[in-house]
Design an enzyme around this catalytic site. Sequence first.
Site, short mmCIF file in Angstrom:
data_model
loop_
_atom_site.label_atom_id
_atom_site.label_comp_id
_atom_site.label_asym_id
_atom_site.label_seq_id
_atom_site.Cartn_x
_atom_site.Cartn_y
_atom_site.Cartn_z
CG ASN A 74 -2.28 0.59 0.92
OD1 ASN A 74 -2.38 1.58 0.23
ND2 ASN A 74 -3.31 -0.02 1.46
CG HIS A 105 20.24 4.97 13.33
ND1 HIS A 105 19.19 4.17 12.97
CD2 HIS A 105 20.16 5.12 14.67
CE1 HIS A 105 18.49 3.86 14.06
NE2 HIS A 105 19.07 4.41 15.09
CE LYS A 153 9.02 -9.98 22.24
NZ LYS A 153 8.59 -10.25 23.60
NE ARG A 167 0.27 -7.38 25.34
CZ ARG A 167 -1.00 -7.75 25.46
NH1 ARG A 167 -1.34 -8.99 25.23
NH2 ARG A 167 -1.92 -6.89 25.82
#
Length: 181
Positions: A74, A105, A153, A167
């Site tokens: 998109n 960076h 994660k 989560r």
Amino acid sequence: MLVNTFRRMKWMLRHGKGGRPLRELPWIKGKLYVNQGGTLRVGNRVRFVGKPWASQLTVEKGAVLEIGDRTFINAGVGIASRNRVTIGRDVKIGPRTSILDSMYHQLDASDSPGGSKPVVIGDNVWIGTRCTILPGVTIGDNAVVAAGSLVNKDVPRNALVAGTPARVIRELDIPEGWIRE
């Protein structure tokens, strides 16, 4: 390089680094900026939207960016590969989302530049608006990433994740081989 026509995209993918002949051309509406120093592979029937915000693909020298068949990217999406980013088939990516395999960076002079770790997004994944996918993340097949999530994660297959950091909210009941169209 600004890619805004089917003919230009077709030429770039067939003759650029890593290009391969396509059976069906990508669909591009609006502006798509492509900074290609490495290998860019785009599957068949991939759709890009660059209105009202341009989308951008950056593949640094020696890096690989692979986008699977029938994926939808998109407006305002930025995908940057310093190492490897793999996006599966039938993936939907919401507006203003960032997918990065490197932090690009340093915070101060004593820091080394952010390490680059591959990002893998499985098949039939839906990523909501304004999400950020960070280096080293693997998102399993049939997963959903809720809008505004920061994914730092791995996300298991058939899971809904949300939040900053993301989560697992719940497991999804998606039959094997079922693809959203």
